[in-house]
Every structure is written in C-alpha cells, then in structure tokens.
Design a protein around this motif. Structure first.
Motif, PDB file in Angstrom:
ATOM      1  N   ASP A   1      -1.329  -5.803  -5.552  1.00 15.49           N
ATOM      2  CA  ASP A   1      -2.485  -6.466  -4.961  1.00 15.49           C
ATOM      3  C   ASP A   1      -2.320  -7.979  -5.130  1.00 15.49           C
ATOM      4  O   ASP A   1      -2.545  -8.513  -6.213  1.00 15.49           O
ATOM      5  CB  ASP A   1      -3.740  -5.946  -5.685  1.00 15.49           C
ATOM      6  CG  ASP A   1      -5.014  -6.513  -5.069  1.00 15.49           C
ATOM      7  OD1 ASP A   1      -4.912  -7.215  -4.042  1.00 15.49           O
ATOM      8  OD2 ASP A   1      -6.084  -6.243  -5.632  1.00 15.49           O
TER       9      ASP A   1
ATOM     10  N   GLY B   1      -3.453   5.930  -0.077  1.00 16.39           N
ATOM     11  CA  GLY B   1      -4.485   6.097  -1.096  1.00 16.39           C
ATOM     12  C   GLY B   1      -4.357   5.171  -2.294  1.00 16.39           C
ATOM     13  O   GLY B   1      -5.213   5.179  -3.172  1.00 16.39           O
ATOM     14  N   VAL B   2      -3.299   4.389  -2.352  1.00 18.45           N
ATOM     15  CA  VAL B   2      -3.096   3.542  -3.522  1.00 18.45           C
ATOM     16  C   VAL B   2      -2.734   2.127  -3.091  1.00 18.45           C
ATOM     17  O   VAL B   2      -1.940   1.944  -2.164  1.00 18.45           O
ATOM     18  CB  VAL B   2      -1.932   4.069  -4.409  1.00 18.45           C
ATOM     19  CG1 VAL B   2      -1.845   3.273  -5.700  1.00 18.45           C
ATOM     20  CG2 VAL B   2      -2.090   5.538  -4.677  1.00 18.45           C
TER      21      VAL B   2
ATOM     22  N   ALA C   1      -0.661  -0.472  -4.506  1.00 17.87           N
ATOM     23  CA  ALA C   1       0.296  -0.549  -5.614  1.00 17.87           C
ATOM     24  C   ALA C   1       0.493  -1.981  -6.096  1.00 17.87           C
ATOM     25  O   ALA C   1       0.658  -2.226  -7.284  1.00 17.87           O
ATOM     26  CB  ALA C   1       1.637   0.054  -5.188  1.00 17.87           C
TER      27      ALA C   1
ATOM     28  N   THR D   1       7.431  -0.852  -8.270  1.00 19.03           N
ATOM     29  CA  THR D   1       7.154  -1.069  -6.850  1.00 19.03           C
ATOM     30  C   THR D   1       7.447  -2.513  -6.464  1.00 19.03           C
ATOM     31  O   THR D   1       8.082  -2.783  -5.436  1.00 19.03           O
ATOM     32  CB  THR D   1       5.678  -0.755  -6.551  1.00 19.03           C
ATOM     33  OG1 THR D   1       5.402   0.562  -7.004  1.00 19.03           O
ATOM     34  CG2 THR D   1       5.390  -0.876  -5.077  1.00 19.03           C
TER      35      THR D   1
ATOM     36  N   SER E   1      -4.309  12.262 -13.194  1.00 12.88           N
ATOM     37  CA  SER E   1      -3.227  11.408 -13.673  1.00 12.88           C
ATOM     38  C   SER E   1      -2.466  12.133 -14.774  1.00 12.88           C
ATOM     39  O   SER E   1      -2.960  13.097 -15.371  1.00 12.88           O
ATOM     40  CB  SER E   1      -3.786  10.101 -14.207  1.00 12.88           C
ATOM     41  OG  SER E   1      -4.350  10.319 -15.479  1.00 12.88           O
TER      42      SER E   1
ATOM     43  N   GLY F   1       2.613   3.130 -13.665  1.00 13.79           N
ATOM     44  CA  GLY F   1       1.713   3.024 -12.533  1.00 13.79           C
ATOM     45  C   GLY F   1       1.074   1.666 -12.385  1.00 13.79           C
ATOM     46  O   GLY F   1       0.192   1.477 -11.549  1.00 13.79           O
TER      47      GLY F   1
ATOM     48  N   TYR G   1       0.841  -1.201   0.000  1.00 12.67           N
ATOM     49  CA  TYR G   1       0.000   0.000   0.000  1.00 12.67           C
ATOM     50  C   TYR G   1       0.869   1.240   0.000  1.00 12.67           C
ATOM     51  O   TYR G   1       1.895   1.271   0.674  1.00 12.67           O
ATOM     52  CB  TYR G   1      -0.835   0.081   1.286  1.00 12.67           C
ATOM     53  CG  TYR G   1      -1.886  -0.956   1.454  1.00 12.67           C
ATOM     54  CD1 TYR G   1      -3.158  -0.777   0.909  1.00 12.67           C
ATOM     55  CD2 TYR G   1      -1.641  -2.091   2.215  1.00 12.67           C
ATOM     56  CE1 TYR G   1      -4.139  -1.737   1.095  1.00 12.67           C
ATOM     57  CE2 TYR G   1      -2.616  -3.044   2.408  1.00 12.67           C
ATOM     58  CZ  TYR G   1      -3.872  -2.872   1.845  1.00 12.67           C
ATOM     59  OH  TYR G   1      -4.846  -3.801   2.037  1.00 12.67           O
TER      60      TYR G   1
ATOM     61  N   ASP H   1      -2.804  -2.194 -13.087  1.00  8.77           N
ATOM     62  CA  ASP H   1      -3.435  -1.684 -11.863  1.00  8.77           C
ATOM     63  C   ASP H   1      -3.014  -2.485 -10.633  1.00  8.77           C
ATOM     64  O   ASP H   1      -3.846  -2.807  -9.772  1.00  8.77           O
ATOM     65  CB  ASP H   1      -4.958  -1.713 -11.988  1.00  8.77           C
ATOM     66  CG  ASP H   1      -5.420  -0.784 -13.090  1.00  8.77           C
ATOM     67  OD1 ASP H   1      -4.707   0.202 -13.360  1.00  8.77           O
ATOM     68  OD2 ASP H   1      -6.469  -1.062 -13.697  1.00  8.77           O
ATOM     69  N   GLY H   2      -1.741  -2.857 -10.556  1.00  8.01           N
ATOM     70  CA  GLY H   2      -1.236  -3.544  -9.376  1.00  8.01           C
ATOM     71  C   GLY H   2      -1.515  -5.029  -9.328  1.00  8.01           C
ATOM     72  O   GLY H   2      -1.154  -5.694  -8.353  1.00  8.01           O
TER      73      GLY H   2
ATOM     74  N   ASN I   1      -4.072  16.561  -8.761  1.00 10.84           N
ATOM     75  CA  ASN I   1      -4.727  15.303  -8.396  1.00 10.84           C
ATOM     76  C   ASN I   1      -5.106  14.452  -9.606  1.00 10.84           C
ATOM     77  O   ASN I   1      -5.635  13.357  -9.451  1.00 10.84           O
ATOM     78  CB  ASN I   1      -5.998  15.574  -7.571  1.00 10.84           C
ATOM     79  CG  ASN I   1      -5.652  16.186  -6.228  1.00 10.84           C
ATOM     80  OD1 ASN I   1      -4.483  16.289  -5.878  1.00 10.84           O
ATOM     81  ND2 ASN I   1      -6.670  16.592  -5.486  1.00 10.84           N
TER      82      ASN I   1
ATOM     83  N   GLY J   1       2.606  -0.907 -11.301  1.00  8.86           N
ATOM     84  CA  GLY J   1       3.155  -1.530 -10.105  1.00  8.86           C
ATOM     85  C   GLY J   1       4.406  -2.350 -10.353  1.00  8.86           C
ATOM     86  O   GLY J   1       4.854  -3.074  -9.461  1.00  8.86           O
TER      87      GLY J   1
END
Lengths: 520, 334, 310
Positions: free
Chosen positions: A32, A27-28, A30, A56, A413, A51, A24, A226-227, A411, A53
């Motif tokens: 899952d 708010g995101v 990253a 990360t 993208s 983005g 995490y 999306d992670g 805020n 992930g």
C-alpha cells in the motif's frame, strides 16, 4: 531468448528507489503506497511478519510481479520490468527463500541456465566452471561446479544461488529469508560472505524476521506491517524492542519460564528405528525420555529425521525397530486412535495437510478426533448443540479469530488455524504432546500466545516434545535440548548449559564429546 | 472461468469433428412412399477394397437395378470396429423402420441375437456365419471362400518358380482361414513339394506390420503372395515395391491396386443373395435361412486380371478347377 | 527349426527390425522433447495420421516426395501449435487434451482421406538408397546400409537429439522448464516459449513419423493407418527413461522381437500364431516393469506453469 551475456560488464547500481508501490492480489492489498530506497554499499534489512508484504515488494523489484501503481528508479532512471530477465539485465539478483535450483542439473548447469554461451549454441561448461571457482575463492563460497545439486547440503545450495547472482554480474542482490534453513555455523559463514560482497561494492537487501541477524548484518532497516511502511532508520539508532513494537504494533514481553521440578517419566523412547519415504533409514536408533512437566526441544536442520520421529510417535508411520512407552505402557504397535485415547496429542508439521481438513468448517475440524465420543453422540447420531457449545468455548478460550464456527478453515490465517488445532489437541488434557514446528509461518502475536499455552500445559504436568527449526524458540522454551542429526541424537543438554555454538556444532553432525573439547 | 470455458469449447469442437466423420455418413436419401429401405453396418471402410466394399458395391448394384434411390434407400455405418457402437447402430436402424438391417461382420452375431426379437417386422442379415439362432427374422450368410482359394492355389502352384508361397492375414478365423485352407489344397493338388508359409499379425488395422510380414516372406524367398482381409493392401504394397512378386486376391477384385502383379482375385458377389432376401422379405419370409456364396450359385467369381499375361495352359487349368468344383467332382474342405 | 539360426535369417530379422523401428523412433524422440519440457502429448498418434495423410496426398498429386515430406512437417507443426495452445497457454489438463488431439487427428485424416482420395491408392515414395562402399559389405551392408532416406534419418536423429539435449544451451533450457519452471523463469528463460517450441518439435517429428509410413515404408494411406503406433511411441519414452539412447534400445527391442516373430511364422516354427503375436508386447511390458525402478521423469511433467505460484 536468454538474457544478456554473462561476461559483459553491467551497470553499477548506485541507487534504487521504489516509489508509491501499490500491489493488489484478489482480496488483498499486499503493498500500500510503499516507498523504499537503497544506496550502493548498504545492507538494507527488510523486516516484517509473514504476510507483511516484504517478499511481494521484492518480487516486483525482480520482475516476477508488476506493480499496479508506482515506479522503480535505478540510478534515477525509471525502469519497467516485465520479467526477471529484465531485472537481471539491470543488474539485480535474487536469492529466493525456496531455492530456484534444478536438482538433476550440475552446479555449472544451474549457473549457466538462461545465459548465452561463448560457443553458442554449444554449452561451454568448462569455462563456466572455471569462473565459478574464481567466484568461490573470491567470496568464500566453496562448492564443486561438477557436483549435482541433489548431492549438496542446503547451505551449499544457497551458495550456488549466490554464485548464480554474482555470475550474472548482479550489483544489487535481494536475499529472501536466507538464514531460515541454515545451522548457526552456516549463518556465520553466510555473513562472512555477505560482508565480503559489500566490501566489494555490492548492495544487499536482506529480508528477515530474525531480529538479532538484522541487528548484526544490516546498516539500515525498514519495517513493513500489513503492506505498509512503518519506518526506516539506521540500524545503529534503534533497539530490538523498538523494532518488535514496529513489527507487531504493540509491546511483546519476552518469556522467561521458571524452572519446574519435573515429575516421573511420561514418554520413553528406546532404540527407535524408522524408514523414511524414500526407503532409506530416517531414524537409526533414537533414545530419550520426557518427564511430566518438562519440555524437551528437538533441534536440528530439517530433513534429519524430525518429521519421521513425530509421525512415528503419533502413530501414522510404522516403526521398524524399538519401543515407545507412554506411562510405562508399550504403545509401539497401537494405532493412532488408541494412542489418542490413552493421552497422546499431536500438532503436525504440515498443519493444512495432516492437522485439518481445508474445506471443513471450524466446528467440524474441532471434532475430527472426537466425533465418536459418547459425550457428543446419542446412539449413532451426533449431538450438534452440545458440539457447537464446546466448539464455541474452545474458540473463545484460545482466541481464535474466525467470522463464525461455520467458516471453512482454509479461510483462516495460519496463526488462527494453528491456535484452533492446538485448542483441539489440548482440550483433551493430554499426558504427552508432540508439537512439530508449532509456530512456523505464524505471526509474532500468535507465536507469543502459542508459547504461553505450551508453558501453561507444562505446568499442568504434560510431557512435551517440541520439534522446531527455530533455535531461538527451542532455547527459550525447552528444559532440555536434544539435537538430531542424520537420524541419531548427537547429544542432550540442559537449557542453562547449552551454548548456541555447541548446539550448532551438533546440528552439523559433531558429537557432544567433541563439541565440549572444541568449545572449551 | 473464461479460460475453462474456452477449453471446454475447444474440446466440444474436437469431439464433434472426431465423431461425425468416420461413422454414419448418409448416402443420398429420398423418401417417396413404398421405398424399400436397407441399412448396413460394416467393421471397416466402404472403400477397403475388400470385405466391406464387396457388400457395398453389391448393394449399390442392386439399387441401380431396382431403379435408383426412389426404389431402394441405402444407409451405412462404416468403421464400426467396436461391437457396442455397432450394436447401437443396429438398434437405431431397426427402430427407424428399415426393412432389412445387414450386420456385416462375424463379430456382430451376439448383437443381432439380442436385438432381433425386439423388432419382429425387421429382417436382420448377418455374416459371415451360418447361425440364424433359430429366429424367424434372421438370415445368416457366409462365403465358401475355400472354393476360390483352391482355384487361386492351382494357378499359383503353376506360376511359382521358387516353390515358395507366402500367406498373410490378421487372425486365423472365419473366411480368412477357409480361403487359405482351400488355397493350400489347390497348391498341393498341383505340387505337394511347394512350401506355403503363413503369418498372422493379430491386427486388422496394423498395415505396417502386415507390410513387414509380406516383406519377410519375400526375403525368405516367396515369389507369390496371397492373403485375406482388409489390411491386405499393405502386402500388395510390398509386392509392388519388389516388382516381381505376384499377388492373388480375395473378397474383391484387387487388380486396380497393382495391375502388373495381380493374377486373379476371388470376388464375393452378394447381389444375388441380396435380391433373394429382398424378394423373400416382400413375400413375407423374414428370415430363418442361411446363404452360402459358392462358385455354383454365382456368389463367388474368379476375376482374371486382363492386365496380366497369364499363360494359356495355366488359365485353362484354373478354369477346369472352377468347372470341377461347380460340378462337384472336386470337393474342397473348408 | 535350425533355419532360425541361419545368417540370412538373422540378417532378415535385423533388416525388418530397422524398418519397423523407424516410425517409433521419430515419434518417440519427438515426444521426448515435448516431455522433457514438461508437456505430455498423448496426441502423437493423431499427429502421425495427419502427417501421413498430408504427405501421401501431396505425393499423390505432385509426385514430389520432398514436397510430401514438407507437407508432413507443416501438418505436424500446426498440430503442435494446437496442442501448445491448449496445454501451455490455456493450461488445460494435458492427458485429456492429448486424447482430444488424437481423436481430432484420427477423425480429420479419415474425413480428408474419404473426400480427397476415397479409395486405396499407392504412390512411389522414398526408395531404398544403397550407401556406396558400406552398402557393398556382405550381410552388414544389406542390414544397415540399404534403406530409404527416412530410415537413415530416424537413426541419425538419435545422436542429434542427444547432442541437442545434453550439449547445447537450448537443450539445457528445455530440460529446465520440464524440471523446475519457476527456477527457469527466475533466470529469464521464457517458459511458455520453450514449451511451445518443444511441443512443436515433437509434433513435427510425429508428422515425419507418419510420413515415414505413408511415403516410405508402406507407400499408401488408409484410415487409421498408424493403428496406435503413436501410443507405443509414448510408452517407449518412459521405457527409454527420457533419453534418446534409451529410446533407441527400446524401439529396437520391440521391433526386433516383432520381426523375429514374423520370421518364426514364415519358417513354420510350430508355435501358435497368437503366442507369437503377443511376444513383442509381453517382452516390452516385462522390460518396462524391470525398467521402472530407475525411471526418473521430469519433475514438472504434466504441470502447467503460472508465475508466482509455487
């Protein structure tokens, strides 16, 4: 203090498993429940949009972040990495997208940093240099150990990064977008090196969003979106289109712009000379012209004068010599505002620094230029209801996803910010558009949209200068391609005549005449 | 957020520590009715062995004489080298109803001039200067430092063997300058061939440079040093290190700093002046006069160091100089 | 006037210059370590005051100069830990924290002085030690080889600091966290620990700088004894381009001109004292203005490090 000794043999990594990784950020989510594995001798590509992930996930494998949940197994044993030192100790190396190098140090010092010396506490740079030369020979990583980092080209700096990992005895090396900053030739050299490393028993994780590179180098590919893991499969068993669909989540149709009959010359540049930030010459006499209804792509490795050229055309950097003509009118000494009035639009490279004001709302950012136009004013007052209606129209027309017009632009993208800036610039129906790196850091969906918009603008008769480091983008969109090297145009080629190899040679500073000889 | 809070707290703590220590330390207080109250603002510390201490010692002496804290309440602010801070302190004390506020520094003049009219019932005294600004509630005071300087000069001239004397000081103004002018006249009255060389360091607080200046004099052949002002302690240090160089003091008796080397000191004695100002204040004269400390009126004294074996004929010459100045047969030009 | 060019005068100027340079050298070399690791410590003057007080007080009550020196080292270390805590762990703005530390040092040393010593006293500190043979060389011996141990120490510190920074793995790590902490971190260098150590070394040397005043050069303590010397030391780091040898020349230039102007006054050269006093500062500023062209400060100076931010 420093991590393990340099010369000691590290364990061979036979297999790495990352199981159910959850990470995490505020708010995101990253990562899952990501599961990922790699075996010795593989080149495993990690594919995904910005983005998704990827970085990360790999930063957790390298000890820069700690997973919130899940475990990492190496050769079936669980490991916990509190810092990169632990990961290095376990035999993992990482080549970061932004190089982790110290410009004021020599190559040898950069390599020796963090390691124990054989003559502790005194440095033994001679020994380090000798080993660097050995590694250079072994893997084709040509670099002078006594050179200072700031003297090296980007490609050479990357070689230093690889040597750093090899020197530490890494058997698994993570490469985060390694080709993003390289010329096509340098990419070829890199791939030769990587293949030698694999042959030698090294294992590689290759992060990228460039499909043809993934297809060329990897043996297996994992797609993240999306992670989450979308899928993993051997590269040989999947097609490019299938991979795109996995990355974006829908079909993406390749663009194939129709040739247009170009109109009269709109923008003409004659012998343009400009100083860079450090007082050195950034442009040393640049000549070209762009016709109405034409896109000219400006290729080149970053730092060869692209930014200065864009700023100079936009009117935010002073010209030392030369002329800029817009529809035969000399605009060389006109300020930015006057150029905008005449019909110049500018999509800057640093969109958050030069193209928008972070804390201003979407609507306020739409009116950064036009706040004093009589369309939106009553005397000294702004006509807010008309402004709002117009902003609303732009947001809808350009598919900008924003919670409201009053949301601060920071805020949004990257893709949506870029679309908004584009909407603002194109709404004035410019005669000339300077688009600097319009899709950098933008996801595939938004990229596709931006490309369509550029082509549409071309059909409407705008002369477009497209500055990009993404050679694929330039080759798809441009009618003609100019290559910039050390402040000079090395050559201009028609789209249909240009080969990647030829452009690549020009990007490396070889003149067009010479490239013709070499390639024929 | 929490982190920021900690940082802020740390700074508040630091600031509180920093601000509370050097200034506005309270002397013991007591508050029965009819206590006479005096406040003093000083540029350096009350323990500076010089200018500020001379005033504080005098105030304490007067307090003891008057019967202790119940009769005379004293408060001080020291280390007020910044004039705006001093001005704020002067105003504070005045508004707290002190009977006399002493601004003990020539740099405070403009502050006194500005504040005094707002407090017509308070007596302001300031020095060293002679200007009362024509205000009915301002006293000015100064010291005729050249008189003691002359006496020290006579003694020094008779003691020097190398015929070289070094003088150190911070800046060439005020009683630092007049003391040295007097000293030179005293030396010349004995032997005009003696070389008196002077150095000014430009700083009231840079002891290191002051010490080096003294060492420079010694290296250049001086066997006697003197000088004025607060940071003169550094020069005594240099004299002490050398071991055979003699020292003449001013403003305060400095014998305790180097009992073997200090020959004599000119001492400012403010007690007489303070008592007179108190008396006048009680009688209703709040200001308008200038006091000058002199050998004649007892405001200046020469303190011979009993620990130094001063030859009798030299001491006699010094005492004769004191008599002549007191009698007016010798006039020392400031 | 011709006196100025006499051999004895030149020797006197150089002897003075070497003495005057001593506290600047300790403090500026210390600050170099701190800044090379990426931390600007503007509290040097405050640390010098604490070091000067601590060593002076210990010598006053024990009479042992070595215990005094030890007290300065411990005092410096504690101040260094405080500065590191604020600027490295809590990541506060370094300029402000340094000024805070300075005020803390100034206030605390004055307070302690008043409560424990009260008035001006002197001690017997480090005495001049003539080096055998070398000290007997005419003129040169007096200039260079007849000083207190703390003076020799300051000059030996220059090659030592150079050696540590340029020739050791540890020096390489200090410089790396000041240039690119993210890169150092990615190679397993503990950025926070390196910065703590460097700031503390800097603070210890600042403490010794204070001791070199209170128990060697002056042998006394009073409030605000340093009179801003710590700030000049910080300026010397910039002047010396973050290199020990550069700092040596800077400190010697400043102190030689200062010694020169003192001698000019002593010899009665007819220039106003105000001009003479200005001389070292004017010259230093002029040299600094010329020097700024080649200045290359550590890239991560004044920037707190947080992993994963780039």
């Amino acid at each position: 203090m420093a991590s393990g000794a340099s010369t000691k043999e590290k364990q061979q990594i036979k297999r790495v498993e990352m199981c159910n990784i959850i990470k995490y950020f505020p708010g995101v989510l990253a990562n899952d429940r990501v599961c990922f594995d790699i075996n010795q001798g593989e080149v495993h590509a990690l594919l995904g949009e910005n983005g998704a992930g990827k970085s990360t996930l790999m930063r957790q494998l390298y000890g820069l972040y700690r997973p919130d949940e899940g475990e990492i197994l190496i050769n079936s044993k669980p490991y916990t990495f509190n810092s990169p030192a632990d990961a290095i100790e376990a035999g993992i190396g990482m080549i970061h997208q932004h190089f982790m190098l110290i410009p004021t140090f020599t190559v040898a010092e950069n390599v020796a940093l963090g390691l124990k010396s054989s003559r502790e506490p005194v440095l033994d740079l001679d020994k380090v240099s000798a080993r660097i030369r050995k590694l250079s020979q072994l893997y084709g990583l040509n670099v002078d150990p006594s050179a200072y980092l700031w003297q090296l080209s980007v490609g050479e700096q990357q070689r230093v990064e690889i040597i750093k990992a090899l020197y530490r005895g890494a058997s698994l090396i993570i490469l985060d977008e390694p080709t993003a900053v390289l010329t096509p030739q340098e990419v070829n050299d890199l791939f030769v090196t990587l293949k030698r490393m694999v042959k030698d028993g090294h294992t590689l994780i290759f992060i990228s969003h460039k499909l043809h590179e993934v297809m060329e180098i990897s043996s297996r590919v994992t797609v993240l979106r999306d992670g989450r893991i979308i899928g993993t499969c051997p590269t040989a068993e999947i097609t490019r289109n299938e991979l795109v669909k996995m990355m974006v989540g829908r079909e993406v149709h390749p663009l194939s712009p129709q040739p247009l009959k170009s109109g009269p010359v709109r923008l003409e540049i004659r012998n343009l000379q400009v100083m860079g930030d450090r007082g050195t010459e950034a442009l040393r006499g640049v000549d070209f012209e762009i016709h109405s209804g034409e896109i000219v792509g400006l290729a080149g490795v970053s730092g060869n004068g692209q930014r200065e050229l864009a700023e100079c055309l936009a009117g935010v950097r002073k010209t030392t010599q030369g002329e800029i003509l817009l529809d035969n009118e000399d605009i060389t000494s006109l300020p930015l505002k006057r150029r905008v009035d005449i019909g110049l639009a500018y999509i800057p490279e640093e969109r958050m620094r030069d193209g928008a004001i972070r804390d201003f709302s979407v609507q306020e950012n739409v009116f950064l230029h036009d706040h004093s136009s009589t369309k939106y004013t009553h005397g000294i007052f702004l006509d807010f209801s008309r402004m709002r209606a117009f902003a609303n129209e732009l947001v809808n027309k350009f598919n900008v996803k924003t919670p409201s017009l009053d949301t601060p632009i920071k805020n949004l993208s990257g893709g949506n910010i870029q679309k908004l800036i584009m909407a603002r610039e194109l709404s004035r129906q410019p005669k000339v558009l300077i688009a600097a790196q319009p899709t950098r850091g933008v996801d595939i969906g938004a990229t596709e949209y931006i490309h369509q918009r550029l082509l549409q603008q071309r059909e409407e008769g705008t002369a477009i200068l497209l500055i990009s480091e993404d050679l694929d983008e330039i080759r798809v969109l441009s009618d003609r391609i100019a290559v910039l090297y050390e402040g000079r145009i090395m050559g201009v080629v028609e789209r249909n005549e240009a080969t990647v190899e030829q452009i690549g040679l020009m990007m490396a500073g070889i003149s067009m005449a010479e490239t013709m000889q070499r390639t024929s | 957020m929490f982190k920021r809070l900690i940082v802020v707290l740390v700074f508040v703590a630091i600031l509180v520590t920093a601000c509370t220590s050097p200034t506005a330390t309270e002397a013991p207080t007591a508050a029965p009715v009819k206590t006479f109250r005096i406040a003093v603002i000083m540029p350096s510390a009350i323990t500076d062995m010089a200018f500020s201490q001379s005033m504080w010692n005098a105030l304490v002496a007067v307090q003891t004489e008057m019967g202790g804290e119940t009769a005379l309440e004293l408060k001080y602010s020291e280390g007020m080298f910044k004039v705006p801070d001093a001005a704020a302190a002067i105003r504070d004390y005045a508004s707290q109803g002190f009977d006399i506020v002493i601004a003990h520094g020539s740099q405070y003049g403009s502050s006194v001039q500005e504040i005094a009219p707002d407090f017509p019932d308070v007596t302001f005294a300031w020095g060293t200067d002679v200007n009362t600004f024509g205000m009915p509630n301002v006293y000015a005071y100064t010291a005729a430092a050249e008189e003691g300087g002359y006496v020290n000069g006579v003694l020094a001239a008779m003691l020097t063997k190398s015929k070289t004397i070094g003088v150190t000081g911070p800046v060439e103004v005020g009683d630092a300058k007049t003391y040295i002018d007097g000293f030179v006249q005293g030396v010349e009255s004995v032997d005009a061939t003696i070389n008196v060389s002077k150095t000014w360091t430009g700083s009231f607080s840079d002891v290191a440079l002051m010490t080096e200046a003294a060492k420079t004099h010694i290296a250049a052949g001086a066997d006697i040093l003197t000088g004025s002002s607060q940071s003169v302690v550094g020069s005594i240090g240099a004299a002490k290190e050398n071991g055979s160089v003699l020292w003449f003091g001013t403003q305060q008796d400095q014998a305790s700093l180097a009992p073997d080397l200090v020959v004599a000191s000119q001492v400012y004695d403010w007690t007489g002046m303070i008592k007179e100002i108190i008396a006048k204040h009680l009688a209703g004269t709040l200001g308008g006069e200038t006091y000058i400390l002199q050998l004649k009126n007892g405001g200046l004294k020469i303190a011979f160091n009993p620990g130094y074996a001063l030859p009798a004929e030299v001491k006699a010459a010094g005492e004769k100089a004191i008599e002549d100045i007191t009698a007016g047969t010798i006039v020392v030009n400031p | 006037m011709n006196d100025v060019f006499q051999l004895s005068v030149i020797a006197g100027i150089l002897t003075s210059a070497i003495r005057l340079a001593t506290p600047y050298l300790y403090a500026a070399i210390g600050e170099t370590f701190s800044q090379r690791s990426g931390v600007v410590n503007l509290g040097v003057d405050g640390i010098m005051l604490i070091g000067a007080y601590a060593s002076f007080y210990i010598v006053l009550i024990t009479g042992n100069i070595w215990l005094g020196l030890l007290a300065a080292i411990i005092a410096g270390l504690l101040m260094g830990l405080l500065m590191s805590l604020i600027s490295v762990t809590l990541k506060a703005e370094q300029g402000i924290s340094g000024i805070g530390l300075y005020m803390f040092g100034l206030g605390l040393s004055s307070l302690l002085f008043k409560t424990t010593i009260g008035t001006v006293k002197t001690v017997t500190g480090f005495q001049s030690v003539k080096i055998p043979l070398l000290g007997d060389i005419p003129v040169v011996g007096k200039i260079f080889f007849d000083h207190s141990l703390l003076v020799y120490g300051a000059f030996l510190l220059i090659p030592l600091a150079w050696w540590v920074l340029e020739k050791t793995t540890w020096g390489l790590q200090i410089k790396s966290v000041g240039q690119n902490p993210a890169a150092a971190d990615s190679l397993g260098v503990n950025v926070d620990r390196m910065r703590y150590t460097s700031v503390c070394i800097g603070a210890i040397l600042a403490g010794i700088a204070g001791a070199s005043l209170s128990i060697s050069l002056l042998n006394l303590f009073q409030e605000n004894l340093t009179a801003g010397q710590g700030f000049i030391a910080v300026a010397l780091v910039y002047f010396g381009n973050w290199k020990p040898q550069g700092i040596l020349w800077g400190a010697l230039l400043f102190s030689t001109v200062n010694a020169f102007q003192l001698w000019m006054q002593v010899l009665g050269v007819k220039i106003p004292s105000d001009i003479a006093i200005m001389l070292p500062y004017v010259l230093t500023i002029a040299a600094l203005a010329v020097a700024t062209n080649r200045v290359r400060q550590p890239a991560a100076l004044n920037k707190p490090f947080e992993r994963g931010e780039s």
